[in-house]
Write a protein that holds these residues in place. Structure first.
Motif, PDB file in Angstrom:
ATOM      1  N   GLY A  42      31.540  27.963  45.217  1.00 39.88           N
ATOM      2  CA  GLY A  42      31.327  27.968  43.676  1.00 39.88           C
ATOM      3  C   GLY A  42      32.930  26.988  43.574  1.00 39.88           C
ATOM      4  N   PHE A  43      33.534  26.698  44.846  1.00 37.70           N
ATOM      5  CA  PHE A  43      35.107  25.906  45.276  1.00 37.70           C
ATOM      6  C   PHE A  43      34.940  24.585  44.524  1.00 37.70           C
ATOM      7  CE2 PHE A  43      36.156  30.600  46.250  1.00 37.70           C
ATOM      8  CZ  PHE A  43      37.367  30.592  45.760  1.00 37.70           C
ATOM      9  N   ASP A  44      34.168  24.029  44.288  1.00 38.75           N
ATOM     10  CA  ASP A  44      33.639  22.277  44.436  1.00 38.75           C
ATOM     11  C   ASP A  44      34.070  22.190  42.685  1.00 38.75           C
ATOM     12  OD1 ASP A  44      31.679  23.884  43.447  1.00 38.75           O
ATOM     13  OD2 ASP A  44      30.379  22.285  43.766  1.00 38.75           O
ATOM     14  N   LYS A  45      34.556  23.001  41.507  1.00 36.86           N
ATOM     15  CA  LYS A  45      34.534  22.903  40.495  1.00 36.86           C
ATOM     16  C   LYS A  45      36.059  23.000  40.403  1.00 36.86           C
ATOM     17  CE  LYS A  45      29.784  23.969  38.941  1.00 36.86           C
ATOM     18  NZ  LYS A  45      28.782  25.489  38.641  1.00 36.86           N
ATOM     19  N   PRO A  46      36.364  21.796  39.331  1.00 36.70           N
ATOM     20  CA  PRO A  46      38.122  22.666  39.441  1.00 36.70           C
ATOM     21  C   PRO A  46      38.337  24.050  38.310  1.00 36.70           C
ATOM     22  CG  PRO A  46      36.952  20.529  37.683  1.00 36.70           C
ATOM     23  CD  PRO A  46      36.030  21.610  38.105  1.00 36.70           C
ATOM     24  N   ALA A  47      39.646  24.462  38.648  1.00 35.53           N
ATOM     25  CA  ALA A  47      39.758  25.557  38.330  1.00 35.53           C
ATOM     26  C   ALA A  47      39.620  26.395  36.590  1.00 35.53           C
ATOM     27  CB  ALA A  47      41.032  26.227  38.592  1.00 35.53           C
ATOM     28  N   PRO A  48      39.754  25.071  35.589  1.00 34.93           N
ATOM     29  CA  PRO A  48      39.142  25.356  34.491  1.00 34.93           C
ATOM     30  C   PRO A  48      38.220  26.126  34.032  1.00 34.93           C
ATOM     31  CG  PRO A  48      40.571  23.789  34.676  1.00 34.93           C
ATOM     32  CD  PRO A  48      40.678  23.670  35.821  1.00 34.93           C
ATOM     33  N   GLU A  49      37.511  24.951  34.728  1.00 29.58           N
ATOM     34  CA  GLU A  49      35.811  25.155  34.666  1.00 29.58           C
ATOM     35  C   GLU A  49      35.369  26.726  35.224  1.00 29.58           C
ATOM     36  OE1 GLU A  49      31.893  23.203  36.025  1.00 29.58           O
ATOM     37  OE2 GLU A  49      33.476  21.707  35.966  1.00 29.58           O
ATOM     38  N   ARG A  50      36.055  26.657  36.242  1.00 29.18           N
ATOM     39  CA  ARG A  50      35.278  28.080  37.146  1.00 29.18           C
ATOM     40  C   ARG A  50      35.785  29.417  36.709  1.00 29.18           C
ATOM     41  NH1 ARG A  50      38.785  28.958  41.667  1.00 29.18           N
ATOM     42  NH2 ARG A  50      39.333  26.648  41.655  1.00 29.18           N
ATOM     43  N   PHE A  51      37.517  29.347  35.819  1.00 25.93           N
ATOM     44  CA  PHE A  51      37.851  30.487  34.840  1.00 25.93           C
ATOM     45  C   PHE A  51      36.558  30.514  33.285  1.00 25.93           C
ATOM     46  CE2 PHE A  51      40.805  31.851  31.679  1.00 25.93           C
ATOM     47  CZ  PHE A  51      40.748  33.395  32.101  1.00 25.93           C
ATOM     48  N   TRP A  52      36.270  29.585  33.102  1.00 24.40           N
ATOM     49  CA  TRP A  52      36.007  29.523  31.991  1.00 24.40           C
ATOM     50  C   TRP A  52      34.242  29.989  32.238  1.00 24.40           C
ATOM     51  CZ3 TRP A  52      35.277  29.926  26.953  1.00 24.40           C
ATOM     52  CH2 TRP A  52      34.390  29.713  26.435  1.00 24.40           C
ATOM     53  N   GLN A  53      33.005  29.995  33.362  1.00 24.79           N
ATOM     54  CA  GLN A  53      32.529  30.112  34.064  1.00 24.79           C
ATOM     55  C   GLN A  53      32.264  31.740  33.631  1.00 24.79           C
ATOM     56  OE1 GLN A  53      30.568  28.321  37.488  1.00 24.79           O
ATOM     57  NE2 GLN A  53      28.781  29.307  37.307  1.00 24.79           N
ATOM     58  N   MET A  54      33.535  32.139  34.535  1.00 24.80           N
ATOM     59  CA  MET A  54      34.235  33.389  34.895  1.00 24.80           C
ATOM     60  C   MET A  54      33.782  34.535  33.660  1.00 24.80           C
ATOM     61  SD  MET A  54      37.130  35.819  36.722  1.00 24.80           S
ATOM     62  CE  MET A  54      38.243  34.963  35.269  1.00 24.80           C
ATOM     63  N   LEU A  55      34.743  34.106  32.626  1.00 24.31           N
ATOM     64  CA  LEU A  55      34.713  34.558  31.165  1.00 24.31           C
ATOM     65  C   LEU A  55      33.691  35.096  30.653  1.00 24.31           C
ATOM     66  CD1 LEU A  55      37.795  32.827  29.882  1.00 24.31           C
ATOM     67  CD2 LEU A  55      37.669  35.321  30.863  1.00 24.31           C
ATOM     68  N   LYS A  56      32.705  34.008  30.600  1.00 28.33           N
ATOM     69  CA  LYS A  56      30.754  33.942  30.278  1.00 28.33           C
ATOM     70  C   LYS A  56      30.103  35.073  31.200  1.00 28.33           C
ATOM     71  CE  LYS A  56      30.239  29.731  30.363  1.00 28.33           C
ATOM     72  NZ  LYS A  56      29.296  28.651  30.142  1.00 28.33           N
TER      73      LYS A  56
END
Length: 337
Positions: free
Chosen positions: A71-85
């Motif tokens: 999942g590191f192919d996505k930007p950090a903010p997008e990964r963080f938002w997905q984690m929060l969801k």
């Protein structure tokens, strides 16, 4: 009271979010993540099969596939938002290394931590509170002096150091207790009585190493709380009315002196499960939450690190609220206005 509880519950959200943001940001700068580890493993494997043709790096396509897998192919903010969801739905994700749900790993390791936590909590309070009361009643006596010295000496010894000493002396030299594990290998074949004896035999050393610090704090806190109450005016008044020392102590002093101790019950009970056992579990090879957290940090298993951090922080914040509400339950004079 209702307004106070709602306000505290609402404050949990930004506090929890701040903890996750800081730790997620720190993780982005920590070298040796799962992508780098897998790339190094694949590179070494290819070089070992390459019959001396020299070091060969992975192709950009291979590196891209590895990043996409984690999942590191996505930007950090997008990964963080997905984690929060995911966390909002109490989905803690899946471990990079063990390929198991983080919830499943926590449930798998929780019995060991619960075992250590329960024994530590109950032994600490059942022994330390009566000892603290006795020290307060006999303040200044030889018993008080000697017990204080022993308690402070024991408190000064870190639990991990004590655990090493216990292992060396009672596990290695004398061989009275086992060196590792929670039960013996043939535990399933034992009778119930033999199982209980074997279980107690295994937990004696780790529980002893864990109890020492919390035991000392609780005993001294109890003593100081009782001494403070004994010197107050209402105690002199009760004695002047002709009440016996036992009635004064248990009917008047006891309830007020236990306020700082009782209100700390929830936090002490929960922290006994999730804190302070990392080194002890590692030392005695006990496969619990402490050892899981340690290995996850060392091996950069980020879903386990952040998932357990989220869960433990949430439990800690709720426990803190329960501890504050206990003040009102114990002492109705306390107001949250």
């Amino acid at each position: 009271m209702v307004t106070y509880i709602l306000r505290r519950l609402l404050l949990i959200v930004p506090t929890l979010l701040g903890v996750l943001v800081i730790n997620f940001a720190v993780i982005q700068f920590v070298p040796g993540g799962p992508v780098e580890q897998l790339m190094a493993q694949l590179t070494n494997k290819e070089n070992s099969l390459g019959s001396g043709q020299g070091a060969r790096a992975l192709t950009p396509a291979q590196v891209g596939e590895i990043k996409a897998m984690y999942g590191f192919d996505k930007p950090a903010p997008e990964r963080f938002w997905q984690m929060l969801k995911q966390y909002a739905q109490f989905d803690l994700g899946k471990s990079f290394l063990q390929r198991k749900d983080v919830w499943g790993l926590i449930k798998e390791k929780l019995p060991v931590s619960i075992t250590l936590g329960l024994w530590t909590f109950f032994i600490s309070y059942l022994v330390a509170v009566p000892l603290g009361v006795l020290k307060a009643v006999r303040a200044g006596s030889r018993f008080d002096l000697v017990s204080t010295v022993l308690i402070l000496v024991g408190y000064a010894i870190p639990g991990f150091v004590l655990g090493v000493a216990l292992l060396v002396v009672f596990g290695g030299q004398l061989q009275w207790f086992p060196l590792r594990g929670l039960v013996s290998s043939g535990w399933d074949d034992l009778t119930w009585g033999a199982r209980i004896v074997d279980y107690l035999w295994h937990i004696t050393l780790p529980v002893t190493a864990m109890v020492l610090g919390s035991f000392a704090v609780t005993a001294m806190l109890t003593k100081n709380a009782f001494l403070e109450e004994i010197r107050k005016q209402y105690v002199l008044t009760a004695r002047a009315k002709g009440l016996s020392e036992r009635q004064v102590l248990w009917k008047h002093v006891f309830r007020n002196a236990l306020i700082p101790i009782v209100t700390g019950f929830p936090a002490a009970f929960i922290s006994a499960f999730f804190a302070g056992s990392l080194l002890i579990e590692t030392l005695f090879s006990l496969d619990g939450l402490g050892l899981l957290s340690y290995e996850s940090v060392i091996r950069r298993d980020y879903p386990v690190v952040l998932g357990t951090l989220y869960l433990f922080t949430l439990i800690g914040l709720v426990t803190k609220l329960v501890s504050d509400l206990c003040y009102v339950w114990v002492d109705p004079r306390v107001k949250f206005d």
